[in-house]
Design a protein around this motif. Sequence first.
Motif, PDB file in Angstrom:
ATOM      1  N   ILE A 116       0.827  -1.205   0.000  1.00  0.00           N
ATOM      2  CA  ILE A 116       0.000   0.000   0.000  1.00  0.00           C
ATOM      3  C   ILE A 116       0.862   1.256   0.000  1.00  0.00           C
ATOM      4  O   ILE A 116       0.625   2.208  -0.749  1.00  0.00           O
ATOM      5  N   ILE A 117       1.883   1.267   0.853  1.00  0.00           N
ATOM      6  CA  ILE A 117       2.763   2.444   0.930  1.00  0.00           C
ATOM      7  C   ILE A 117       3.437   2.688  -0.412  1.00  0.00           C
ATOM      8  O   ILE A 117       3.467   3.817  -0.921  1.00  0.00           O
ATOM      9  N   GLY A 118       4.004   1.636  -1.009  1.00  0.00           N
ATOM     10  CA  GLY A 118       4.706   1.801  -2.268  1.00  0.00           C
ATOM     11  C   GLY A 118       3.818   2.328  -3.376  1.00  0.00           C
ATOM     12  O   GLY A 118       4.183   3.271  -4.090  1.00  0.00           O
ATOM     13  N   LEU A 119       2.644   1.742  -3.528  1.00  0.00           N
ATOM     14  CA  LEU A 119       1.733   2.185  -4.591  1.00  0.00           C
ATOM     15  C   LEU A 119       1.240   3.605  -4.346  1.00  0.00           C
ATOM     16  O   LEU A 119       1.123   4.404  -5.289  1.00  0.00           O
ATOM     17  N   THR A 120       0.952   3.946  -3.092  1.00  0.00           N
ATOM     18  CA  THR A 120       0.461   5.297  -2.783  1.00  0.00           C
ATOM     19  C   THR A 120       1.542   6.338  -3.017  1.00  0.00           C
ATOM     20  O   THR A 120       1.271   7.441  -3.524  1.00  0.00           O
ATOM     21  N   VAL A 121       2.780   6.015  -2.652  1.00  0.00           N
ATOM     22  CA  VAL A 121       3.885   6.946  -2.915  1.00  0.00           C
ATOM     23  C   VAL A 121       4.023   7.197  -4.413  1.00  0.00           C
ATOM     24  O   VAL A 121       4.211   8.345  -4.853  1.00  0.00           O
ATOM     25  N   LEU A 122       3.911   6.160  -5.213  1.00  0.00           N
ATOM     26  CA  LEU A 122       4.034   6.335  -6.661  1.00  0.00           C
ATOM     27  C   LEU A 122       2.870   7.145  -7.221  1.00  0.00           C
ATOM     28  O   LEU A 122       3.059   7.961  -8.134  1.00  0.00           O
ATOM     29  N   LEU A 123       1.666   6.932  -6.702  1.00  0.00           N
ATOM     30  CA  LEU A 123       0.530   7.756  -7.131  1.00  0.00           C
ATOM     31  C   LEU A 123       0.751   9.216  -6.762  1.00  0.00           C
ATOM     32  O   LEU A 123       0.384  10.127  -7.514  1.00  0.00           O
ATOM     33  N   LEU A 124       1.376   9.459  -5.598  1.00  0.00           N
ATOM     34  CA  LEU A 124       1.675  10.833  -5.185  1.00  0.00           C
ATOM     35  C   LEU A 124       2.725  11.457  -6.091  1.00  0.00           C
ATOM     36  O   LEU A 124       2.590  12.618  -6.513  1.00  0.00           O
ATOM     37  N   VAL A 125       3.765  10.691  -6.401  1.00  0.00           N
ATOM     38  CA  VAL A 125       4.804  11.196  -7.303  1.00  0.00           C
ATOM     39  C   VAL A 125       4.223  11.483  -8.685  1.00  0.00           C
ATOM     40  O   VAL A 125       4.586  12.476  -9.333  1.00  0.00           O
ATOM     41  N   ARG A 146       1.268  12.447  -9.263  1.00  0.00           N
ATOM     42  CA  ARG A 146       0.209  13.453  -9.100  1.00  0.00           C
ATOM     43  C   ARG A 146      -1.171  12.909  -9.429  1.00  0.00           C
ATOM     44  O   ARG A 146      -2.019  13.593  -9.979  1.00  0.00           O
ATOM     45  N   ARG A 147      -1.400  11.642  -9.072  1.00  0.00           N
ATOM     46  CA  ARG A 147      -2.717  11.042  -9.235  1.00  0.00           C
ATOM     47  C   ARG A 147      -3.489  11.033  -7.922  1.00  0.00           C
ATOM     48  O   ARG A 147      -4.606  10.532  -7.864  1.00  0.00           O
ATOM     49  N   ILE A 148      -2.870  11.575  -6.855  1.00  0.00           N
ATOM     50  CA  ILE A 148      -3.500  11.646  -5.549  1.00  0.00           C
ATOM     51  C   ILE A 148      -2.918  12.873  -4.842  1.00  0.00           C
ATOM     52  O   ILE A 148      -1.754  13.224  -5.049  1.00  0.00           O
ATOM     53  N   ASP A 149      -3.732  13.562  -4.055  1.00  0.00           N
ATOM     54  CA  ASP A 149      -3.242  14.751  -3.352  1.00  0.00           C
ATOM     55  C   ASP A 149      -2.473  14.352  -2.093  1.00  0.00           C
ATOM     56  O   ASP A 149      -2.552  13.216  -1.619  1.00  0.00           O
ATOM     57  N   ARG A 150      -1.743  15.291  -1.526  1.00  0.00           N
ATOM     58  CA  ARG A 150      -0.873  15.001  -0.390  1.00  0.00           C
ATOM     59  C   ARG A 150      -1.654  14.593   0.851  1.00  0.00           C
ATOM     60  O   ARG A 150      -1.223  13.714   1.605  1.00  0.00           O
ATOM     61  N   THR A 151      -2.804  15.214   1.070  1.00  0.00           N
ATOM     62  CA  THR A 151      -3.598  14.878   2.257  1.00  0.00           C
ATOM     63  C   THR A 151      -4.081  13.429   2.194  1.00  0.00           C
ATOM     64  O   THR A 151      -3.955  12.675   3.162  1.00  0.00           O
ATOM     65  N   SER A 152      -4.628  13.051   1.061  1.00  0.00           N
ATOM     66  CA  SER A 152      -5.111  11.671   0.908  1.00  0.00           C
ATOM     67  C   SER A 152      -3.965  10.677   1.018  1.00  0.00           C
ATOM     68  O   SER A 152      -4.112   9.604   1.613  1.00  0.00           O
TER      69      SER A 152
END
Length: 411
Positions: A173-182, A184-190
């Motif tokens: 979960i952490i790895g995929l979410t970090v990549l989505l953040l990089v 820009r497919r997810i905002d920083r708060t989410s």
Amino acid sequence: MEEQDRLATPKAVGIVWLLLGINTMGSAGAKTIFPLPRSVIQLVTMGSLVAAFALALALNTRLRIRPSAFVFLLTLLLVPSVIASLGIGPGGLFRCGRLALFVGTLWLLSCWWDGSLTFVRYHIRMYFGVLVTVVAGLVISPGAAMPELYGGRLVGALWPLTPPQIGQYTAVIIGLTVLLLVGRRIDRTSAAVVIVPCLVLLALTHTRTATVGLLAGLVLAICSLLLTSAAARRFFGWAVLVATVAAVGFASAVQAWFLRGQNKEYFTSLTGRAKVWDALLAAPRSGAEQFFGTGLGDKSFGGLPIDNSWLAVYNEQGLIGVTLVASVLLVLGAVALLRPPSLERACAIFLISYVVLSSYTEAGLGDASPYLLHLALAATLLATPAKATPLPAPALPRPRIPRWAREREVS
């Protein structure tokens, strides 16, 4: 007309993915607050697989499938599994049936594999929901969630989850979410809502394999984006800085966390795993057992867990199974390397890297497991969208020739 045509993914496909995830959660683990009979747990896990196959079949009534080398190789893996399991009775054949249903469900879902991030979101939501139950168990009964039997490591107190399982879910979960953040497919708060609690849970599990797999997978995934993404370059720079400071300032704390109170001899023997591996390799085998294995079992040898995917596959599916599993990883890795840089490719590289590293100390590549589900997610990311079928050109009306013109033509 668009160059590519993506088949709309029904929302119920996410339910199928969730049911596949429930099936791979297993039935053996820590003692729960409310005792759950093993038969009930197996009924839930197997029932979820049957429900997943039935729902996927209802969604894909036309049996549309897309060519997939990944699923094809998994289908071939059934051959040595069935041949070897014929000699061990109903238990092995039951596990073969489970693997067949798992692979069949993936075939039915393949028509919606279009290289998008749709299944990544399904994956994150599914495992985040599982981790919510872990947190709930920790709040209700901290003693049951961190028992002395597991050295005070975090376990599932509501559903029997072991520390390596929880560590695996949090790391992915952490790895995929970090990549989505990089990307820009997810905002920083989410992203923070997902990453921060998962980091805490990962630390409480003291799972070294998941931590190393997370860090190595993220390094490889982000490196694949460095040439095309300024955000990836900034993230990589900050990550190197933070890692350097942590290595210098908190070296003793990091070492203590990794050792988990074990002496260096026990640590270098991989918590006693090496003894089981040596015994497995030294055991006499017939020619048939070397090629086809001894049949699908509980991934143990001599009553002790094997905790190595390659040796577990060799023990249960033989050299043929090892060859097929290696082919799965080689095909996915080769396709990922040949794809142009993109966020989807980076996510696939992370998943493949994580599974390869984890396979050294965790079993599961030869049977329906979370690791095969991670690889299936990588296959969805590496799939190319189906090309649109061009519509036939409309027939032009035939011009009417005047009668006097036809008469002149005949004469």
